[in-house]
Design an enzyme around this catalytic site. Sequence first.
Site, PDB file in Angstrom:
ATOM      1  CG  ASP A  43     -11.061-138.011  18.903  1.00 47.04           C
ATOM      2  OD1 ASP A  43      -9.732-138.238  20.003  1.00 47.04           O
ATOM      3  OD2 ASP A  43     -11.885-138.578  18.762  1.00 47.04           O
ATOM      4  CE1 TYR A  48     -13.998-144.158  18.909  1.00 52.18           C
ATOM      5  CE2 TYR A  48     -12.868-142.460  17.381  1.00 52.18           C
ATOM      6  CZ  TYR A  48     -13.502-143.320  18.500  1.00 52.18           C
ATOM      7  OH  TYR A  48     -13.594-142.987  20.324  1.00 52.18           O
ATOM      8  CE  LYS A  73     -10.126-141.590  20.832  1.00 55.34           C
ATOM      9  NZ  LYS A  73     -10.831-141.256  19.756  1.00 55.34           N
ATOM     10  CG  HIS A 105     -10.514-146.306  22.415  1.00 53.46           C
ATOM     11  ND1 HIS A 105     -10.843-145.998  21.153  1.00 53.46           N
ATOM     12  CD2 HIS A 105     -10.934-145.639  23.781  1.00 53.46           C
ATOM     13  CE1 HIS A 105     -12.138-145.372  21.128  1.00 53.46           C
ATOM     14  NE2 HIS A 105     -11.730-145.360  22.074  1.00 53.46           N
TER      15      HIS A 105
HETATM   16  N1  LIG Z   1     -12.383-141.601  24.491  1.00 49.36           N
HETATM   17  C1  LIG Z   1     -13.724-141.934  24.001  1.00 49.36           C
HETATM   18  O1  LIG Z   1     -13.700-143.448  24.452  1.00 49.36           O
HETATM   19  C2  LIG Z   1     -14.720-141.716  23.095  1.00 49.36           C
HETATM   20  C3  LIG Z   1     -16.348-142.696  23.468  1.00 49.36           C
HETATM   21  C4  LIG Z   1     -17.347-141.734  22.906  1.00 49.36           C
HETATM   22  C5  LIG Z   1     -16.673-140.812  21.513  1.00 49.36           C
HETATM   23  N2  LIG Z   1     -15.410-140.307  22.052  1.00 49.36           N
HETATM   24  C6  LIG Z   1     -14.364-138.969  20.759  1.00 49.36           C
HETATM   25  O2  LIG Z   1     -15.611-137.875  21.360  1.00 49.36           O
HETATM   26  C7  LIG Z   1     -16.113-137.605  20.495  1.00 49.36           C
HETATM   27  C8  LIG Z   1     -17.337-136.832  20.264  1.00 49.36           C
HETATM   28  O3  LIG Z   1     -18.512-137.218  21.253  1.00 49.36           O
HETATM   29  P1  LIG Z   1     -19.654-138.177  20.316  1.00 49.36           P
HETATM   30  O4  LIG Z   1     -19.466-138.860  19.374  1.00 49.36           O
HETATM   31  O5  LIG Z   1     -20.033-139.490  21.687  1.00 49.36           O
HETATM   32  O6  LIG Z   1     -21.419-137.170  21.467  1.00 49.36           O
HETATM   33  P2  LIG Z   1     -20.813-136.304  21.253  1.00 49.36           P
HETATM   34  O7  LIG Z   1     -20.399-135.094  20.469  1.00 49.36           O
HETATM   35  O8  LIG Z   1     -21.050-135.585  22.520  1.00 49.36           O
HETATM   36  O9  LIG Z   1     -22.402-135.810  20.697  1.00 49.36           O
HETATM   37  C9  LIG Z   1     -22.875-136.352  19.271  1.00 49.36           C
HETATM   38  C10 LIG Z   1     -24.354-135.995  19.200  1.00 49.36           C
HETATM   39  O10 LIG Z   1     -25.046-134.793  19.082  1.00 49.36           O
HETATM   40  C11 LIG Z   1     -25.689-135.434  17.645  1.00 49.36           C
HETATM   41  N3  LIG Z   1     -25.295-132.933  17.321  1.00 49.36           N
HETATM   42  C12 LIG Z   1     -24.126-132.621  16.853  1.00 49.36           C
HETATM   43  N4  LIG Z   1     -24.002-131.210  17.013  1.00 49.36           N
HETATM   44  C13 LIG Z   1     -25.028-131.106  17.439  1.00 49.36           C
HETATM   45  C14 LIG Z   1     -25.908-129.373  17.190  1.00 49.36           C
HETATM   46  N5  LIG Z   1     -25.309-129.124  16.626  1.00 49.36           N
HETATM   47  N6  LIG Z   1     -27.219-129.639  18.077  1.00 49.36           N
HETATM   48  C15 LIG Z   1     -28.280-130.975  17.225  1.00 49.36           C
HETATM   49  N7  LIG Z   1     -27.327-132.418  17.573  1.00 49.36           N
HETATM   50  C16 LIG Z   1     -26.099-131.695  17.893  1.00 49.36           C
HETATM   51  C17 LIG Z   1     -25.323-135.856  17.083  1.00 49.36           C
HETATM   52  O11 LIG Z   1     -25.762-135.473  16.048  1.00 49.36           O
HETATM   53  P3  LIG Z   1     -25.616-136.438  14.028  1.00 49.36           P
HETATM   54  O12 LIG Z   1     -24.150-136.136  13.756  1.00 49.36           O
HETATM   55  O13 LIG Z   1     -26.922-136.314  13.583  1.00 49.36           O
HETATM   56  O14 LIG Z   1     -26.142-134.563  14.068  1.00 49.36           O
HETATM   57  C18 LIG Z   1     -24.586-136.569  17.486  1.00 49.36           C
HETATM   58  O15 LIG Z   1     -25.911-137.244  18.220  1.00 49.36           O
HETATM   59  C19 LIG Z   1     -16.542-138.587  19.549  1.00 49.36           C
HETATM   60  O16 LIG Z   1     -16.881-138.371  17.717  1.00 49.36           O
HETATM   61  C20 LIG Z   1     -15.462-139.660  19.358  1.00 49.36           C
HETATM   62  O17 LIG Z   1     -14.476-138.949  18.452  1.00 49.36           O
HETATM   63  C21 LIG Z   1     -14.527-140.759  22.809  1.00 49.36           C
END
Ligand SMILES: NC(=O)c1ccc[n+]([C@@H]2O[C@H](COP(=O)([O-])OP(=O)(O)OC[C@H]3O[C@@H](n4cnc5c(N)ncnc54)[C@H](OP(=O)(O)O)[C@@H]3O)[C@@H](O)[C@H]2O)c1
Length: 285
Positions: A43, A48, A73, A105
Amino acid sequence: MENITLNNGVEMPILGFGVFQIPNGETEKAVSLALEAGYRAIDTAAIYHNEEGVGRAIATSGIPREELFITTKLWTQPSASNTERALDASLSRLGLDYVDLYLIHQPFGDIYGQWREMERLYSQGRVRAIGVSNFYPGRLVDFMKHNEIVPAVNQIETHPFFQRTEDQKIADEYGVKIESWGPLAEVKNNILDNPTLVAIAQEHGKSVAQVILRWLTQRGIIAIPKSVHESRIAENFAIFDFTLSQAQMDAIATLDQGTSLFVDHYSVEAAKNLGRIDDIAAGLA
Ligand SMILES: NC(=O)c1ccc[n+]([C@@H]2O[C@H](COP(=O)([O-])OP(=O)(O)OC[C@H]3O[C@@H](n4cnc5c(N)ncnc54)[C@H](OP(=O)(O)O)[C@@H]3O)[C@@H](O)[C@H]2O)c1
């Protein structure tokens, strides 16, 4: 890997890899690690600014294109007629000739005009499915009432502190799948130390992150956790060898606070900040 069937029959992995906030220069490595760990859904988004990194990892992986599920997106556009140009720019950065899922998005700008353009691109096979992101239920229903194609997916913030059960109920009524962004709440509010989640994790010999991702996928919600660490990338993928009991699902349900930890899409601030146009994401620079 479990798949979920979208409303047009396209199969999508229920667990994928997100790349938000990974700098372009580090994205190839992270996505390569994810593909090696077994992820097949990635994704990304024009905004980004790391689609090139995703594309390089895909190109060097040697994995047949049809085995991958790539989402990108469409950012807020200067006009709906710019939609095809924005898709072309994303495809060029990704090095692909189609994406599997193309999402609006943010629920701002001329989304109705953009959707009609996306419907046209879908009919041409440039995208295998189209969907939306950050649509709250009323916006989603109005959108479906005034458009031809029902979105395959609504990608929204969903995690134990913001569970979106009402959003999912309404989406289910119309055949829209919920995809969770921020599945781990970006580890805010000490989520990994939450006593309820820690206790469940101990019962299964799993990590809290694995319990959260399992809880989402057991609800039929697509999850796309992000990490740049090899061990966590693998950990987040190993969630299909255990099942949460109904009592455990019910215990997690009590953690819902019903509000966003990041951004309220009803707010004026969201319209101001997320409705702006970014030239690169719009394919104009
Ligand atoms: N549509 C939208 O508006 C929107 C908004 C936000 C996100 N997204 C999408 O959703 C995806 C996921 O959301 P997100 O990146 O915001 O947050 P997330 O996946 O909830 O959290 C990512 C965070 O968690 C840490 N992490 C991951 N796995 C872990 C584990 N097993 N143990 C401990 N810490 C862990 C990562 O650190 P490290 O990287 O340091 O391991 C990072 O700081 C995004 O990458 C993006 O593709 C979309």
